[in-house]
Design a protein around this motif. Structure first.
Motif, PDB file in Angstrom:
ATOM      1  N   ASP A  57       0.970  -1.194  -0.091  1.00  0.00           N
ATOM      2  CA  ASP A  57      -0.054  -0.101   0.039  1.00  0.00           C
ATOM      3  C   ASP A  57       0.874   1.277   0.019  1.00  0.00           C
ATOM      4  O   ASP A  57       1.863   1.400   0.653  1.00  0.00           O
ATOM      5  CB  ASP A  57      -0.868  -0.114   1.160  1.00  0.00           C
ATOM      6  CG  ASP A  57      -1.781   1.012   1.241  1.00  0.00           C
ATOM      7  OD1 ASP A  57      -2.282   1.456   0.353  1.00  0.00           O
ATOM      8  OD2 ASP A  57      -2.229   1.876   2.317  1.00  0.00           O
ATOM      9  N   TRP A  58       0.407   2.302  -0.682  1.00  0.00           N
ATOM     10  CA  TRP A  58       1.302   3.387  -0.704  1.00  0.00           C
ATOM     11  C   TRP A  58       1.338   4.285   0.646  1.00  0.00           C
ATOM     12  O   TRP A  58       2.429   4.621   1.046  1.00  0.00           O
ATOM     13  CB  TRP A  58       0.492   4.239  -1.938  1.00  0.00           C
ATOM     14  CG  TRP A  58       1.278   5.423  -2.436  1.00  0.00           C
ATOM     15  CD1 TRP A  58       1.522   6.664  -1.617  1.00  0.00           C
ATOM     16  CD2 TRP A  58       1.863   5.715  -3.589  1.00  0.00           C
ATOM     17  NE1 TRP A  58       2.116   7.679  -2.222  1.00  0.00           N
ATOM     18  CE2 TRP A  58       2.464   7.062  -3.609  1.00  0.00           C
ATOM     19  CE3 TRP A  58       2.219   5.110  -4.692  1.00  0.00           C
ATOM     20  CZ2 TRP A  58       2.989   7.536  -4.404  1.00  0.00           C
ATOM     21  CZ3 TRP A  58       2.951   5.543  -5.864  1.00  0.00           C
ATOM     22  CH2 TRP A  58       3.433   6.915  -5.517  1.00  0.00           C
ATOM     23  N   MET A  59       0.171   4.329   1.152  1.00  0.00           N
ATOM     24  CA  MET A  59       0.055   5.479   2.355  1.00  0.00           C
ATOM     25  C   MET A  59      -0.125   4.455   3.566  1.00  0.00           C
ATOM     26  O   MET A  59      -1.062   3.569   3.711  1.00  0.00           O
ATOM     27  CB  MET A  59      -1.351   5.906   2.286  1.00  0.00           C
ATOM     28  CG  MET A  59      -1.212   7.106   1.263  1.00  0.00           C
ATOM     29  SD  MET A  59       0.129   8.410   1.353  1.00  0.00           S
ATOM     30  CE  MET A  59      -0.744   9.356   2.420  1.00  0.00           C
ATOM     31  N   VAL A 113       5.850   3.806  -0.331  1.00  0.00           N
ATOM     32  CA  VAL A 113       6.914   4.311  -1.294  1.00  0.00           C
ATOM     33  C   VAL A 113       8.388   4.124  -0.632  1.00  0.00           C
ATOM     34  O   VAL A 113       9.144   3.791  -1.333  1.00  0.00           O
ATOM     35  CB  VAL A 113       6.537   5.872  -1.683  1.00  0.00           C
ATOM     36  CG1 VAL A 113       7.714   6.040  -2.445  1.00  0.00           C
ATOM     37  CG2 VAL A 113       5.178   5.886  -2.532  1.00  0.00           C
ATOM     38  N   ASP A 114       8.437   4.745   0.584  1.00  0.00           N
ATOM     39  CA  ASP A 114       9.842   4.565   1.222  1.00  0.00           C
ATOM     40  C   ASP A 114      10.179   3.082   1.406  1.00  0.00           C
ATOM     41  O   ASP A 114      11.514   2.768   1.329  1.00  0.00           O
ATOM     42  CB  ASP A 114       9.788   5.255   2.547  1.00  0.00           C
ATOM     43  CG  ASP A 114       9.847   6.733   2.305  1.00  0.00           C
ATOM     44  OD1 ASP A 114      10.077   7.255   1.123  1.00  0.00           O
ATOM     45  OD2 ASP A 114       9.446   7.641   3.406  1.00  0.00           O
ATOM     46  N   LEU A 122      13.552   1.248  -0.001  1.00  0.00           N
ATOM     47  CA  LEU A 122      14.405   0.528   0.703  1.00  0.00           C
ATOM     48  C   LEU A 122      14.682  -0.926   0.222  1.00  0.00           C
ATOM     49  O   LEU A 122      16.016  -1.324   0.258  1.00  0.00           O
ATOM     50  CB  LEU A 122      13.930   0.514   2.067  1.00  0.00           C
ATOM     51  CG  LEU A 122      14.824  -0.040   3.218  1.00  0.00           C
ATOM     52  CD1 LEU A 122      15.844   0.936   3.719  1.00  0.00           C
ATOM     53  CD2 LEU A 122      14.072  -0.184   4.577  1.00  0.00           C
ATOM     54  N   LEU A 123      13.833  -1.486  -0.188  1.00  0.00           N
ATOM     55  CA  LEU A 123      13.769  -2.968  -0.718  1.00  0.00           C
ATOM     56  C   LEU A 123      14.657  -3.018  -1.794  1.00  0.00           C
ATOM     57  O   LEU A 123      15.488  -3.884  -2.131  1.00  0.00           O
ATOM     58  CB  LEU A 123      12.526  -3.613  -0.719  1.00  0.00           C
ATOM     59  CG  LEU A 123      11.707  -3.926   0.409  1.00  0.00           C
ATOM     60  CD1 LEU A 123      10.052  -4.037  -0.168  1.00  0.00           C
ATOM     61  CD2 LEU A 123      12.223  -4.793   1.273  1.00  0.00           C
ATOM     62  N   LEU A 138      10.495   4.135  -8.767  1.00  0.00           N
ATOM     63  CA  LEU A 138      11.167   3.766  -7.574  1.00  0.00           C
ATOM     64  C   LEU A 138      11.340   2.341  -7.658  1.00  0.00           C
ATOM     65  O   LEU A 138      11.862   1.541  -6.927  1.00  0.00           O
ATOM     66  CB  LEU A 138      10.524   4.195  -6.610  1.00  0.00           C
ATOM     67  CG  LEU A 138       9.042   3.614  -6.157  1.00  0.00           C
ATOM     68  CD1 LEU A 138       9.217   2.354  -5.463  1.00  0.00           C
ATOM     69  CD2 LEU A 138       8.726   4.884  -5.225  1.00  0.00           C
ATOM     70  N   GLY A 139      10.916   1.541  -8.988  1.00  0.00           N
ATOM     71  CA  GLY A 139      11.197   0.281  -9.146  1.00  0.00           C
ATOM     72  C   GLY A 139       9.974  -0.858  -8.717  1.00  0.00           C
ATOM     73  O   GLY A 139      10.325  -2.031  -8.736  1.00  0.00           O
TER      74      GLY A 139
END
Ligand code: CA
Length: 228
Positions: free
Chosen positions: A53-55, A62-63, A67-68, A97-98
């Motif tokens: 989930d984004w939020m 997103v973060d 990181l992954l 971001l991948g």
């Protein structure tokens, strides 16, 4: 072969809707209400795919995706982002971001399952039921049957998963730690020499047809499956 899917979502109703549908489709499901829980689960065992989930409260989806992607162990872990926002720039940011794909809420379970299947087929062919063939070996995940030429090969469940992974990722060297992660789903509690034991059993099972030669030992690195 069912995939293990980690769902990271803080809304309980969406989480359980996804869970029910993934289980019905035959997948194993891990649930995390936040990024921290997700990281702990990934640390213990790598899933085949993350629905993210984004939020999220705390660290955002997103973060976590960023990181992954930045860590060697999880760099190639397939990620599908879930979001309530349908704006084009969000989609572009997610893919930038991948993330491998992007699903906008509300989504139909059927659409979600189709996206998951497509991403798995691209990135984790060992988690699909597609028949694989290599150098005269044929492995059918749906029926769990392996044939070497005309002969049927009987394997234990671990050797089967190991062979499936090697056949779907040929011509690449896989280290023992990586095989533990990918085949055993656990890099913490199993010793690396366990891999050697199962490779030995696998080779023994393939020996009578000569297909044991497809599995090569790469000194100091690990194992490679090659038809050449
Ligand atoms: Ca959310």
């Amino acid at each position: 072969m069912p995939a293990t899917i980690l769902v990271v979502e803080d809304e309980p109703t969406i989480l359980s809707l996804i869970e029910v549908n993934l289980r019905r489709a035959g997948h194993a499901v891990q649930l995390a209400p936040d990024a921290e829980t997700a990281r702990r689960l990934i640390q213990t065992a790598l899933p085949d795919l993350v629905l993210l989930d984004w939020m999220l409260p705390g660290m955002s989806g997103v973060d976590l995706a960023r990181l992954l992607r930045s860590e060697t162990r999880t760099r190639r872990l397939p990620i599908i982002m879930l979001t309530a926002r349908a704006e084009e720039r969000d989609k572009i940011e997610a893919l930038d971001l991948g993330a491998d794909d992007y699903v906008t809420k509300p989504f139909s379970p059927r659409e979600l399952l189709a996206r998951i299947k497509a991403v798995l087929r691209r990135h984790a062919p060992e988690a699909t039921e597609d028949v694989v063939e290599l150098g005269g070996l044929r492995l059918d995940p749906a029926t769990h049957r392996i044939t070497a030429g005309e002969a049927e090969v009987a394997l234990g469940p671990t050797e089967f998963r190991l062979l499936h992974f090697l056949m779907t990722h040929p011509e690449r060297v896989h280290g023992r730690a990586q095989l533990l992660d990918q085949v055993w789903g656990d890099h913490v509690f199993v010793e690396e020499r366990t891999v050697d034991v199962h490779i030995r059993r696998l080779r023994a099972a393939l020996e009578s047809s000569g297909h044991d030669a497809l599995i090569q030992t790469v000194r100091g690195s690990g194992y490679r499956m090659s038809a050449t």
